[in-house]
Write a protein that holds these residues in place. Structure first.
Motif, PDB file in Angstrom:
ATOM      1  N   UNK A   1       9.602  -3.584  -0.194  1.00  0.00           N
ATOM      2  CA  UNK A   1       8.891  -2.432  -0.736  1.00  0.00           C
ATOM      3  C   UNK A   1       7.536  -2.366  -0.038  1.00  0.00           C
ATOM      4  N   UNK A   2       7.226  -1.239   0.518  1.00  0.00           N
ATOM      5  CA  UNK A   2       5.971  -1.099   1.259  1.00  0.00           C
ATOM      6  C   UNK A   2       4.780  -1.289   0.331  1.00  0.00           C
ATOM      7  N   UNK A   3       3.729  -1.945   0.816  1.00  0.00           N
ATOM      8  CA  UNK A   3       2.549  -2.195  -0.024  1.00  0.00           C
ATOM      9  C   UNK A   3       1.961  -0.919  -0.625  1.00  0.00           C
ATOM     10  N   UNK A   4       1.943   0.166   0.132  1.00  0.00           N
ATOM     11  CA  UNK A   4       1.382   1.410  -0.402  1.00  0.00           C
ATOM     12  C   UNK A   4       2.234   1.954  -1.555  1.00  0.00           C
ATOM     13  N   UNK A   5       3.541   1.712  -1.500  1.00  0.00           N
ATOM     14  CA  UNK A   5       4.401   2.146  -2.601  1.00  0.00           C
ATOM     15  C   UNK A   5       4.211   1.250  -3.823  1.00  0.00           C
TER      16      UNK A   5
ATOM     17  N   UNK B   1       1.687   0.592  -9.331  1.00  0.00           N
ATOM     18  CA  UNK B   1       0.693  -0.043 -10.206  1.00  0.00           C
ATOM     19  C   UNK B   1      -0.350   0.974 -10.673  1.00  0.00           C
ATOM     20  N   UNK B   2      -0.815   1.835  -9.768  1.00  0.00           N
ATOM     21  CA  UNK B   2      -1.813   2.847 -10.136  1.00  0.00           C
ATOM     22  C   UNK B   2      -1.290   3.791 -11.209  1.00  0.00           C
TER      23      UNK B   2
ATOM     24  N   UNK C   1       6.074   0.538 -15.465  1.00  0.00           N
ATOM     25  CA  UNK C   1       6.346  -0.738 -16.133  1.00  0.00           C
ATOM     26  C   UNK C   1       6.708  -1.827 -15.119  1.00  0.00           C
ATOM     27  N   UNK C   2       6.392  -3.045 -15.479  1.00  0.00           N
ATOM     28  CA  UNK C   2       6.685  -4.197 -14.619  1.00  0.00           C
ATOM     29  C   UNK C   2       8.184  -4.297 -14.349  1.00  0.00           C
ATOM     30  N   UNK C   3       8.997  -3.952 -15.334  1.00  0.00           N
ATOM     31  CA  UNK C   3      10.455  -4.007 -15.164  1.00  0.00           C
ATOM     32  C   UNK C   3      10.923  -3.042 -14.067  1.00  0.00           C
ATOM     33  N   UNK C   4      10.390  -1.838 -14.075  1.00  0.00           N
ATOM     34  CA  UNK C   4      10.758  -0.851 -13.052  1.00  0.00           C
ATOM     35  C   UNK C   4      10.228  -1.282 -11.688  1.00  0.00           C
TER      36      UNK C   4
END
Length: 63
Positions: free
Chosen positions: A25-29, A34-35, A39-42
């Motif tokens: 998963x790309x860092x920007x995604x 997070x922004x 949810x953490x699960x998703x």
């Protein structure tokens, strides 16, 4: 059974080689998730199932 386990089972049943098509998963995604307080699960699900190509199981496509 968790959603991740269900997805793994569906991909295996369809004969899809997840390791061959896995992409980080790309860092920007990840930052956007997070922004937006996803949810953490998703976030974990999308991290686990990020692919380098379109994968299809019947009529369902995973990009």
């Amino acid at each position: 059974m968790t959603d991740i386990q269900k997805m793994q089972a569906a991909l295996e049943a369809a004969g899809i080689n997840v390791q061959k098509h896995r992409e980080r998963l790309r860092p920007e995604n990840a930052d956007l998730l997070q922004q937006r307080a996803v949810s953490a699960e998703v976030q974990q699900f999308l991290t686990e199932f990020s692919f380098d190509t379109d994968l299809s199981i019947g009529e369902v496509h995973f990009d």
